[in-house]
Design a protein around this motif. Structure first.
Motif, PDB file in Angstrom:
ATOM      1  N   GLU A 133       2.189  36.722  24.810  1.00  0.00           N
ATOM      2  CA  GLU A 133       2.978  37.260  23.702  1.00  0.00           C
ATOM      3  C   GLU A 133       4.390  37.635  24.147  1.00  0.00           C
ATOM      4  O   GLU A 133       5.181  38.134  23.342  1.00  0.00           O
ATOM      5  N   THR A 134       4.691  37.434  25.421  1.00  0.00           N
ATOM      6  CA  THR A 134       6.002  37.711  26.038  1.00  0.00           C
ATOM      7  C   THR A 134       6.455  39.155  25.819  1.00  0.00           C
ATOM      8  O   THR A 134       7.638  39.409  25.607  1.00  0.00           O
ATOM      9  N   VAL A 135       5.486  40.083  25.894  1.00  0.00           N
ATOM     10  CA  VAL A 135       5.800  41.507  25.724  1.00  0.00           C
ATOM     11  C   VAL A 135       5.514  42.277  27.010  1.00  0.00           C
ATOM     12  O   VAL A 135       6.398  42.919  27.573  1.00  0.00           O
ATOM     13  N   ASP A 136       4.265  42.225  27.482  1.00  0.00           N
ATOM     14  CA  ASP A 136       3.853  42.971  28.674  1.00  0.00           C
ATOM     15  C   ASP A 136       3.383  42.013  29.754  1.00  0.00           C
ATOM     16  O   ASP A 136       2.623  41.061  29.468  1.00  0.00           O
ATOM     17  N   LEU A 137       3.795  42.273  30.992  1.00  0.00           N
ATOM     18  CA  LEU A 137       3.343  41.438  32.096  1.00  0.00           C
ATOM     19  C   LEU A 137       1.819  41.475  32.219  1.00  0.00           C
ATOM     20  O   LEU A 137       1.197  42.514  32.043  1.00  0.00           O
ATOM     21  N   ALA A 138       1.238  40.320  32.539  1.00  0.00           N
ATOM     22  CA  ALA A 138      -0.207  40.229  32.748  1.00  0.00           C
ATOM     23  C   ALA A 138      -0.557  40.672  34.173  1.00  0.00           C
ATOM     24  O   ALA A 138       0.314  41.107  34.940  1.00  0.00           O
ATOM     25  N   GLU A 139      -1.839  40.527  34.535  1.00  0.00           N
ATOM     26  CA  GLU A 139      -2.321  40.949  35.850  1.00  0.00           C
ATOM     27  C   GLU A 139      -1.978  39.890  36.902  1.00  0.00           C
ATOM     28  O   GLU A 139      -2.846  39.176  37.413  1.00  0.00           O
ATOM     29  N   LEU A 140      -0.706  39.773  37.230  1.00  0.00           N
ATOM     30  CA  LEU A 140      -0.249  38.671  38.079  1.00  0.00           C
ATOM     31  C   LEU A 140      -0.919  38.691  39.455  1.00  0.00           C
ATOM     32  O   LEU A 140      -1.420  37.663  39.925  1.00  0.00           O
ATOM     33  N   TYR A 141      -0.935  39.826  40.103  1.00  0.00           N
ATOM     34  CA  TYR A 141      -1.477  39.910  41.458  1.00  0.00           C
ATOM     35  C   TYR A 141      -2.971  39.607  41.478  1.00  0.00           C
ATOM     36  O   TYR A 141      -3.463  38.865  42.334  1.00  0.00           O
ATOM     37  N   ASP A 142      -3.711  40.153  40.526  1.00  0.00           N
ATOM     38  CA  ASP A 142      -5.147  39.896  40.462  1.00  0.00           C
ATOM     39  C   ASP A 142      -5.431  38.417  40.199  1.00  0.00           C
ATOM     40  O   ASP A 142      -6.361  37.838  40.773  1.00  0.00           O
ATOM     41  N   MET A 143      -4.647  37.805  39.326  1.00  0.00           N
ATOM     42  CA  MET A 143      -4.841  36.384  39.038  1.00  0.00           C
ATOM     43  C   MET A 143      -4.489  35.530  40.252  1.00  0.00           C
ATOM     44  O   MET A 143      -5.156  34.522  40.524  1.00  0.00           O
TER      45      MET A 143
END
Length: 418
Positions: A133-143
């Motif tokens: 949704e280009t609003v909040d960063l996702a769980e980049l490190y976990d992914m």
């Protein structure tokens, strides 16, 4: 499994001792055991021998979409990877346009598990933001820890400049690769094709080159400020080529790709309102096409992708304005690239990219794990709706003359020969 590949012309610029030479290659239990002029097969050895056989390390496509999870009617992971194998690809980077969108480590793990038994290796991207949704960063490190090789909101522009800045800064902690799709949505407006003479004559709303180039320029300014690793997928204009070339000369860590269709066609293909040719980025002008081809040759453009996007027939067999963007192309890629470039260059294009995604690059060397694509460099043929094994049939390349044919792949001690 023991395999003997007989009389194969080897394409491997990194090893001058074997490059363009014809050799036998013995593979024992997935490992290259011997490379020689002639090898006599022993018992329980499968022999692969074909006329005009060529071999290279396995090919990679950096932008592939399937349907699973959520849109299995378009393409399952299993059938999609079989289609990739038919095209000669031992590895693909999977986009994030599924349902659910992969923005958590559990979704990444699910996708990798679904692909674990296939011959072609799947490397998933994770969504950059929650639900893309280009609003909040996702769980980049976990992914990243779960196996994501980069972070992308597929075909969605990151309009929030500060979000891109934070993403680039944060991802440096774990060497993450951040995508930014090159489209300023305010400039693009309701455009659906390239803005120019063709769009005007057809009465279709246009997407100006400016919409792409403004976003590219912004992204490069942010990258220069933050540092980090940025990938700009599927550029399509001469102006974008110039911007990225200048950024690379400055030493910025930026890579980019171009879609195969932007190297082959221009917006003149739209005169019949055939929705097969509705893609994003749109088909551009002859000037853009020439600049893109030259940029592939000189290395400004890092990767060429099929941008393979399976779609339901209902999404294409409707009015042009309402049709979805996208074409499939995994099965046609080699034969089409081989008509634009010589075979050495084509193979070099198809084998590039692993380092950018943190993947180990295969080697044609004794003692190394075998990861090969087997092909013929000259055979003329074509792919049709009837011969394509993809579930979806939205392909602008059907019936196009192809130069060179894929015989199969060998990867992970598995063989798929056509």
């Amino acid at each position: 499994m023991n395999i003997l590949i007989k009389s194969a012309k080897i394409f491997d610029k990194s090893n001058k001792d074997i490059h363009l030479k014809t050799k036998d290659i013995l593979v024992l239990n997935g490992v290259i055991s011997k490379i020689a002029d002639t090898i006599t097969p022993e018992k329980n050895t499968s022999v692969i021998s074909k006329k005009n056989l060529c071999i290279s390390i396995g090919w990679l496509d950096t932008s592939v979409s399937f349907g699973e999870p959520g849109f299995e009617e378009r393409e399952t992971i299993a059938n999609g990877l079989k289609t990739a194998a038919k095209g000669g690809f031992t590895d693909i980077i999977l986009n994030t346009n599924t349902n659910p969108i992969p923005y958590t480590s559990s979704t990444i793990a699910f996708i990798k598990n679904k692909a674990s038994q296939e011959t072609t290796s799947l490397h998933p991207l994770g969504a950059l933001t929650v639900n893309s949704e280009t609003v909040d960063l996702a769980e980049l490190y976990d992914m990243k820890n779960a196996g994501a090789v980069g972070f992308s909101d597929y075909k969605k522009a990151t309009s929030n400049s500060n979000l891109l800045k934070i993403a680039l800064q944060y991802a440096q902690n774990f060497n993450g690769l951040i995508y930014s799709f090159p489209l300023d949505t305010k400039i693009a407006g309701k455009g659906i094709v390239n803005e120019g003479d063709v769009s005007t004559s057809l009465g279709l709303k246009g997407i100006p080159a400016l919409a792409e180039e403004l976003q590219v320029a912004r992204d490069l300014f942010i990258l220069e400020y933050t540092g980090g690793k940025l990938h700009i997928p599927t550029i399509s204009t001469a102006g974008s080529v110039k911007l990225i070339s200048d950024a690379k000369k400055k030493g910025l860590d930026v890579s980019c790709s171009v879609a195969l269709y932007n190297l082959l066609y221009t917006d003149s293909k739209l005169t019949e309102f055939d929705t097969t040719y509705k893609v994003l980025p749109p088909l551009r002008t002859k000037k853009d096409k020439t600049a893109l081809i030259n940029a592939v040759k000189n290395g400004t453009i890092d990767f060429v992708t099929t941008d393979h996007t399976p779609l339901d027939i209902e999404q294409k067999k409707i009015e042009f304005d309402n049709a979805a963007y996208g074409t499939i192309g995994l099965e046609s890629s080699f034969g089409l690239l081989n008509t634009i470039f010589d075979t050495e260059t084509t193979v070099e294009i198809l084998t590039k990219g692993r380092e950018r995604y943190g993947l180990q690059k295969p080697e044609i060397k004794e003692g190394k794990t075998a990861c090969f694509t087997l092909f013929d460099e000259d055979t003329q043929h074509f792919i049709s709706k009837n011969t394509s094994i993809s579930t979806a049939k939205n392909c602008m390349f059907f019936e196009e003359k192809l130069k060179g044919q894929v015989f199969g792949i060998l990867n992970k001690d598995r063989v798929k020969i056509l």
